[in-house]
Design a protein around this motif. Structure first.
Motif, PDB file in Angstrom:
ATOM      1  N   GLU A   3      43.052  34.116  36.317  1.00 53.15           N
ATOM      2  CA  GLU A   3      43.014  35.351  37.089  1.00 53.15           C
ATOM      3  C   GLU A   3      41.724  35.512  37.876  1.00 53.15           C
ATOM      4  O   GLU A   3      41.705  36.145  38.920  1.00 53.15           O
ATOM      5  CB  GLU A   3      43.201  36.553  36.160  1.00 53.15           C
ATOM      6  N   ARG A   4      40.620  34.943  37.353  1.00 50.21           N
ATOM      7  CA  ARG A   4      39.348  35.024  38.067  1.00 50.21           C
ATOM      8  C   ARG A   4      38.680  33.653  38.076  1.00 50.21           C
ATOM      9  O   ARG A   4      38.466  33.049  37.026  1.00 50.21           O
ATOM     10  CB  ARG A   4      38.409  36.036  37.426  1.00 50.21           C
ATOM     11  N   GLY A  28      44.472  35.382  42.788  1.00 50.79           N
ATOM     12  CA  GLY A  28      43.609  36.071  41.845  1.00 50.79           C
ATOM     13  C   GLY A  28      42.254  36.402  42.434  1.00 50.79           C
ATOM     14  O   GLY A  28      41.995  36.247  43.628  1.00 50.79           O
ATOM     15  N   GLU A  29      41.347  36.844  41.570  1.00 51.94           N
ATOM     16  CA  GLU A  29      40.001  37.223  41.999  1.00 51.94           C
ATOM     17  C   GLU A  29      39.133  35.985  42.147  1.00 51.94           C
ATOM     18  O   GLU A  29      39.158  35.075  41.311  1.00 51.94           O
ATOM     19  CB  GLU A  29      39.385  38.174  40.970  1.00 51.94           C
ATOM     20  N   TYR A 105      34.747  34.514  33.565  1.00 56.03           N
ATOM     21  CA  TYR A 105      35.591  33.636  34.387  1.00 56.03           C
ATOM     22  C   TYR A 105      36.753  33.091  33.564  1.00 56.03           C
ATOM     23  O   TYR A 105      36.684  32.979  32.342  1.00 56.03           O
ATOM     24  CB  TYR A 105      34.777  32.478  34.962  1.00 56.03           C
TER      25      TYR A 105
END
Length: 410
Positions: A3-4, A28-29, A105
C-alpha cells in the motif's frame, strides 16, 4: 498487500522508479525522500553545462514541477535517510528544520546514490600553522555551482583524477579560459570500464586544447603557498602552483546510513539481477551493485541511463510483478567537443577491433570482444554507426538475457 512504497533518494534512479510505478498501474501511496533541496536533476549536466555556465540550475531538472505533482507523490525535500528498521518496516530521516521523522513502508527502494571520494591525504594536507585549503569536490548541483564560480579566465586549475570526470572538468575549465593541469597517479587516462585503452587518444585530445597532463605522479598534500593560491605537493618533492584544486577521485556508495540494517555485504549493498536486496527491500542506481547474469558478478551502476533503467525495472516489478531484462551498461561523455559513447560490458573484453572510421582520426568506432562475441562498443564522434551497432549488440544481449531468464524462472 503493498500500500505504501518509500523511495529513499530523489535521484535519477529514484525518480525513474516512481515514474515506472505509476506507469505500471501502482495506485498506492508513494513517498519520495530527497536529501538535497533541489528537485531531481540530471547529474551529467553538472560536469558539462553547469560547469560551462551555459545552463541555469532549472535547466538541469529531470522533470517539471507540474509533472512531478501529476505523479501524486509525497515528495519530501531535505529529508536525509538516517536508518532503516526492517523489523518494523520503517525509515528514519533527519531534516534541518523539522528534526527526525519515521516513515512506515510496505516496500522500500534505496536510491541514495554515491558520495564523492575525498583524497586520502586531504585531512592532513596542511601545514601545522596553516588552515587546510579547500579541495573542491563535484557530485551535487551545489558542488557544481561552487566549482563553476571558480573557473575564471587565466586562473590556474589543478584537477586531481584522470578518469572520465577529471577529463570532463578539465575540458570545461579550459573552455572557460583557465590554465589546466590534469593530474593522476595511474599510468594513463581512463575511460570508465574501457580502462586505459584510449589513454593516448585522450592525452592527445587534452594536449590539443592546452591541458597539461601529469600521470604516474602521486599527490601527497595541498598547502597554502607563500603567495596567492596553493601548492600541490608530489611524493617526489616537486610541486605545482594552483589557484583552484578540484578532486575527481571517484565515488563511494552512499550507504553508511545502512550500517546496522543487516543489508550490507562487506560494506556494499548487493542486489540480484532485478534489484532485490532482501524481503521488501530493493535498490537502484549508484548506491547498489546488481548481479550481472552474464558474468555472475555484481556490477556497480555508475551512469545515469543505467540508473534510469534499473529504476524502471524495479518499478515494474513492484507494481506488476514483471521481471525486466538486465540493463545493459551505457554511458556517454563530451571532452573538448569530442563525443564519446560506450555500451556493453567493456571490462570483460580480451580484444578490441576497429569497426568504422580510422585509428588515427577523431572519428572511430571500436568493438570490444570477449572470445568470439561482441561484448561492447566505444565510439568517438560517430553517433550514427554507434547506434546501428548498438542495436545489434542489444539484440544479441537481450536474446542471451531471455535465455538466462527462462533458466531463472523455470
Amino acid at each position: 498487500m503493498t500500500e505504501r512504497i518509500v523511495v529513499v533518494g530523489a535521484s535519477t534512479a529514484g525518480l525513474a522508479t516512481v515514474e515506472s510505478l505509476r506507469e505500471a498501474g501502482f495506485g498506492g501511496e508513494v513517498v519520495l525522500l530527497g536529501a538535497e533541496h533541489w528537485d531531481p536533476y540530471r547529474r551529467p549536466a553538472l560536469s558539462k553545462q553547469i560547469l560551462l555556465g551555459t545552463w541555469e540550475p532549472d535547466q538541469a531538472r529531470l522533470v517539471e514541477a507540474s509533472a512531478l505533482r501529476a505523479l501524486a507523490v509525497d515528495f519530501r525535500l531535505g529529508h536525509r535517510a538516517a536508518r532503516i528498521d526492517r523489523r518494523s518496516r520503517t525509515v528514519q530521516t533527519d531534516h534541518e528544520a523539522l528534526g527526525t521523522d519515521t516513515i512506515g513502508y510496505d516496500a522500500v527502494v534505496i536510491a541514495t546514490g554515491a558520495s564523492a571520494r575525498q583524497p586520502s591525504w586531504a585531512s592532513y594536507s596542511a601545514g601545522v600553522d596553516r588552515p587546510a585549503p579547500a579541495i573542491h569536490l563535484l557530485r551535487t548541483l551545489d558542488d557544481a555551482l561552487r566549482v563553476a564560480g571558480q573557473l575564471v579566465r587565466g586562473r590556474r586549475v589543478t584537477v586531481l583524477g584522470t578518469g572520465v570526470l577529471g577529463s570532463e572538468i578539465a575540458s570545461a575549465a579550459t573552455a572557460r579560459g583557465a590554465r589546466v593541469s590534469l593530474v593522476g597517479r595511474s599510468a594513463g587516462l581512463s575511460l570508465g570500464a574501457a580502462g586505459l585503452r584510449f589513454s593516448d587518444r585522450l592525452r592527445a585530445l587534452h594536449a590539443a586544447h592546452g591541458v597539461e597532463v601529469r600521470t604516474g605522479g602521486e599527490v601527497v598534500a595541498v598547502r597554502s603557498s607563500d603567495g596567492p593560491g596553493y601548492d600541490v605537493l608530489f611524493a617526489d618533492g616537486t610541486r605545482l602552483g594552483s589557484d583552484v584544486v578540484i578532486a575527481a577521485a571517484g565515488a563511494e556508495p552512499a550507504v553508511a546510513w545502512l550500517a546496522d540494517s543487516g543489508l550490507l555485504t562487506d560494506g556494499n549493498l548487493l542486489a540480484d539481477s532485478h534489484g532485490r536486496v532482501a524481503d521488501r527491500v530493493f535498490a537502484v542506481g549508484d548506491a547498489s551493485s546488481w548481479l550481472d547474469p552474464a558474468t555472475g558478478t555484481h556490477r556497480a551502476c555508475g551512469h545515469q541511463l543505467t540508473a534510469m533503467e534499473q529504476g524502471r525495472s524495479v518499478g515494474r516489478l513492484l507494481a506488476a510483478g514483471h521481471l525486466s531484462p538486465y540493463p545493459i551498461p551505457f554511458f556517454w561523455s563530451e571532452i573538448h567537443g569530442a563525443r564519446v559513447q560506450a555500451s556493453g560490458r567493456l571490462d570483460i573484453a580480451d580484444s578490441v577491433e576497429l569497426l568504422a572510421g580510422d585509428h588515427d582520426s577523431d572519428q572511430a568506432l571500436f568493438g570490444f570482444r570477449a572470445g568470439d562475441r561482441t561484448c561492447g562498443l566505444v565510439a568517438w564522434n560517430l553517433p550514427k554507426p554507434f547506434r546501428t551497432h548498438q542495436a545489434a549488440l542489444l539484440a544479441q544481449q537481450s536474446a542471451a538475457g531471455s535465455a538466462a531468464h527462462l533458466l531463472e524462472t523455470s
